[in-house]
Design an enzyme around this catalytic site. Structure first.
Site, PDB file in Angstrom:
ATOM      1  CD  GLU A  31      29.712  50.440   9.362  1.00 29.87           C
ATOM      2  OE1 GLU A  31      30.572  49.531   9.740  1.00 29.87           O
ATOM      3  OE2 GLU A  31      28.723  50.515   9.456  1.00 29.87           O
ATOM      4  CG  ASP A  33      32.791  50.760  -0.355  1.00 26.87           C
ATOM      5  OD1 ASP A  33      33.805  49.976  -0.709  1.00 26.87           O
ATOM      6  OD2 ASP A  33      31.699  50.876  -0.869  1.00 26.87           O
ATOM      7  CB  SER A  78      40.024  45.007  -7.702  1.00 26.64           C
ATOM      8  OG  SER A  78      38.890  45.763  -7.314  1.00 26.64           O
ATOM      9  CD  GLU A 142      31.270  46.254 -19.538  1.00 29.92           C
ATOM     10  OE1 GLU A 142      31.329  45.308 -18.662  1.00 29.92           O
ATOM     11  OE2 GLU A 142      31.970  46.173 -20.272  1.00 29.92           O
ATOM     12  CE  LYS A 144      31.572  47.044  -8.955  1.00 35.24           C
ATOM     13  NZ  LYS A 144      31.305  46.101  -8.075  1.00 35.24           N
ATOM     14  NE  ARG A 165      38.727  39.407  -7.094  1.00 33.23           N
ATOM     15  CZ  ARG A 165      38.089  40.815  -6.753  1.00 33.23           C
ATOM     16  NH1 ARG A 165      37.991  41.677  -7.813  1.00 33.23           N
ATOM     17  NH2 ARG A 165      37.829  41.058  -5.596  1.00 33.23           N
ATOM     18  CD  GLU A 201      30.777  39.830 -10.375  1.00 31.28           C
ATOM     19  OE1 GLU A 201      31.919  40.205 -11.142  1.00 31.28           O
ATOM     20  OE2 GLU A 201      30.736  40.373  -9.511  1.00 31.28           O
ATOM     21  CB  CYS A 436      18.934  41.240  30.347  1.00 33.22           C
ATOM     22  SG  CYS A 436      19.220  39.884  29.391  1.00 33.22           S
TER      23      CYS A 436
END
Ligand code: IVH
Length: 701
Positions: A31, A33, A78, A142, A144, A165, A201, A436
């Site tokens: 979402e 992205d 990035s 590579e 990720k 970062r 990482e 409820c």
């Protein structure tokens, strides 16, 4: 358009902050992205509306106050993403073009794109991109790694600093915590250069993550959501001993600053060199010539991702030759010579055991699936959201069904639908409960709403949600007041709303099982400390609909005091840059209620900070002046320019008249305004002149 751009930027900044600074994402990566994609698409269509602080032009989140800031000599960039083969081809085409490589443009004689005369309809961009896929650029593929980016600095072979970062330029000093990661050497082997910075990482191995969760469960504590968030949380512990005990690991994948190293031809050589220096470099890397081979690499790992003891969410493709990387350069945010080719969200099937409904802090009733545990998207899933009544109807999933569950390395798994072929005979359609589950009040669905709500303000589930939200990290950050403590205190009648937190009967708490003097002292101290939180945190903590951290920050700055916000009208709030009409109306509605005003008074009496950052009073240099703006300015959005004029006492009408003091023109100004100003002899000034006018109240000579 401008409104949507502002909204997207606000949302993306908000989610960046949750993800990078608070390690507490609220929405799935997919979402997020999508939001970024929408913003990128709008900005691509209207490049004149790009502002330098747009999230597309910057990286990550803001650094926190817990760790000392570290300025990266070389920014930590990035990566841009490709989600499909076509997007990957598009990237490869840009690379090939950027390197002036000869492309095979397809069979001669075909004139692509001439559909008018009945010729073949060919997508030219796609054809060129496909040709580029065959160009022998030379890439390193590579994995990720789904972890936390980190930069290690070695001087004369010794680890001297490690940093996160952060926002790409300034990160956090986490050297003490990094020293507790066993696979990261304190000293390099072999002839070491004067300086080498290694980017990579930090991750938590899946097996370690699972063991950690087993011990959490054994201790009756909640499970950690996924390895990435747990790695991030573990890395940012104040006590390095806690980090050291978590079993974090590291893969190196990129060089930063290097002084005195060997001369290297390609990125692959750089990785080999890092491995020679004794740094952990992922062995699953491959040098290939074409995009077809890149895709084969990614496809292989899509299938075998769970053979690895760490989470991956795609492949990273980098142009190998360093000279070529340099020629391609970078945008403000990411290098042009690399791309992340992301895996699609993962899907698995499992049994739907039950459908239950949870009541949130606003009374919203959300149905969720109770599942037979299934490992998907990197963690074991037992519950998945079904969003709302309409979604359940549409999907028609029924308890007893085998269902498809999707999860993309994120926190909210989703039920896609039933596997009808496996539906047992006689399964009943599920129906939404009428009342409820927590307080039995009939649920209502307001007109135009997609959700059903419990409208009983004293509903225990809502109370729990409101208090948890208030004490959460995004709100008043009261450590030790998590889900279970809040539930226990509510059950024991110790608290029933957020105001009660500052008025707890500690003698009664001391009677509760599990509350020794130390935990009471810690909790008291955490509550006391929360009184000093910024006004924006208090505003977020109150849980006002639509008001997120960014909007709260803007309100706190603009009004300077909670009282001023409580008494402001929706119009006054909406006039502030960064506060949309929806937020303004929601905040005004909230503070219009007696309950909210009583709560504010109670919090204030308890000594909770209600003072915002100092309001810098702007000199009213534009009093009596009327300034019209036309075209796009580089340093101001349209609303921002209006706000800058109005906050200095000036007027900002939409058209030029003889009363206009000046017309400010940016790029592509409206012709009618220009002509009118010329006709009437209204001074026309540029952006620099506008800035001077804002500063001094005088027109430039
Ligand atoms: S290279 C200048 N390589 O993905 C290029 N990044 O979405 C810097 N990541 O910020 C990044 N595995 O945190 C690179 N093999 C890999 C990676 C990788 C994971 C992360 C990294 C980066 C993020 C971008």
């Amino acid at each position: 358009m401008q409104e949507r751009l502002d909204e997207l930027r606000r949302l993306i900044r908000h989610h960046n902050d949750l993800y990078h600074r608070l390690d507490a994402p609220e929405i799935p990566d997919v979402e997020y992205d999508l939001l970024v994609r929408e913003l990128e698409a709008l900005e691509a269509e209207h490049p004149e509306l790009i502002v330098p602080d747009s999230p597309t032009q910057t990286v990550g989140g803001a650094p926190s106050a817990t760790f000392a800031p570290v300025t990266h000599e070389l920014p930590m960039m990035s990566l841009d993403n490709a989600f499909t083969r076509a997007e990957l081809n598009g990237w490869a085409a840009r690379v090939a073009r950027g390197l002036d490589l000869e492309l095979d443009q397809g069979p001669p004689g075909v004139d692509p794109g001439h559909e008018a005369d009945g010729g073949p309809v060919v997508d030219v961009a796609a054809a060129i991109a496909a040709a580029a896929a065959a160009a022998p650029v030379g890439y390193v593929c590579e994995l990720k790694i789904d972890g936390v980016a980190c930069s290690l600095r070695y001087e004369d072979g010794v680890l001297v600093q490690a940093a996160t970062r952060g926002n790409g330029r300034v990160g956090e000093d986490i050297t003490a915590n990094i020293r507790g990661i066993a696979v990261i050497p304190n000293e390099l082997t072999g002839p070491a250069p004067q300086v080498v910075e290694v980017r990579g990482e930090v991750y938590l191995p899946v097996s370690t993550f699972e063991k950690l969760n087993e011990s959490q469960e054994a201790a009756g504590l909640p499970r950690y959501a996924n390895p990435r968030n747990t790695a991030a949380g573990s890395l940012r512990q104040k006590d390095p001993a806690i980090t050291a005990g978590r079993g974090l690991a590291f893969w190196s994948y990129q060089l930063g600053v290097v002084e005195g190293g060997p001369s290297l031809e390609g990125h692959g050589d750089a990785l080999d060199w890092l491995a020679e220096l004794g740094l952990p470099v992922n062995p699953e890397r491959r040098r290939v010539e074409t995009v077809d081979e890149v895709v084969a690499f990614a496809d292989h790992w899509l299938e075998h991702r769970h053979d690895l003891d760490y989470e991956i969410d795609g492949a990273v493709v980098k142009v190998d030759r360093l000279a070529r990387q340099e020629a391609l350069g970078a945008t403000a945010k990411a290098p042009r010579w690399a791309i992340a080719y992301k895996f699609p969200p993962e899907e698995r099937t499992t049994k739907l055991l039950d459908i239950q409904v949870s009541i949130g802090r606003t009374g919203k009733a959300t149905p969720f699936a109770v599942l037979e545990p299934v490992f998907v998207g990197g963690s074991t899933v037992q519950v998945a959201t079904l969003h709302n009544d309409d979604q359940v109807r549409l999907k028609d999933v029924r308890p007893g069904d085998t269902v498809v569950v999707r999860k993309a390395g994120d926190v909210i798994p989703e039920v896609i639908g039933p596997v009808l072929a496996e539906r047992p005979a006689g399964l009943e359609r599920w129906t939404f409960p009428e009342s409820c589950p927590a307080c039995d009040t009939p649920l209502v669905r307001p007109e135009g709403e997609a959700h059903n709500f419990c409208v009983n303000p004293t509903c225990p589930a809502q109370r729990q949600g409101r208090i948890e939200h208030f004490t959460s990290r995004g709100g008043m950050d009261i450590e030790g007041m998590g889900e279970s403590t809040v539930a226990l205190f509510i059950e024991q009648g110790l608290i029933s709303d957020v105001g009660d937190i500052y008025d707890i009967d500690w003698d009664a708490v001391a009677e509760l099982e599990g509350f020794g003097q130390t935990s009471i002292d810690n909790l008291k101290a955490a509550i006391e400390a929360s009184k000093q939180r910024p006004l924006a945190s208090l505003l977020v903590g109150l849980g006002i609909r639509h008001l997120g951290p960014a909007g709260a920050e803007v309100l706190a700055r603009a009004f300077g005091h909670l009282d001023a916000i409580v008494s402001a009208t929706a119009e006054e709030m909406a006039a502030i840059d960064g506060v949309g009409p929806t937020i303004a109306a929601s905040v005004a509605d909230y503070f219009a209620t007696d309950e909210a005003r009583a709560l504010v008074a109670r919090l204030q009496a308890a000594g909770v900070n209600v003072q915002g950052p100092e309001v810098t009073s702007v000199p009213q240099v534009l009093e009596g002046l009327s300034i019209v703006v036309s075209g796009t300015l580089s340093g101001f959005s349209r609303d921002g320019a209006a706000q800058a004029i109005k906050s200095r006492g000036g007027k900002n009408p939409g058209s030029v008249s003889k009363k206009t003091t000046a017309l400010v023109v940016g790029t592509e100004p409206g012709a009618s305004k220009l002509t009118k100003a010329e006709e009437l002899g209204v001074p026309i000034i540029d952006e620099a002149g506008f800035e001077a006018l804002l500063e001094t109240g005088r027109l430039p000579d």
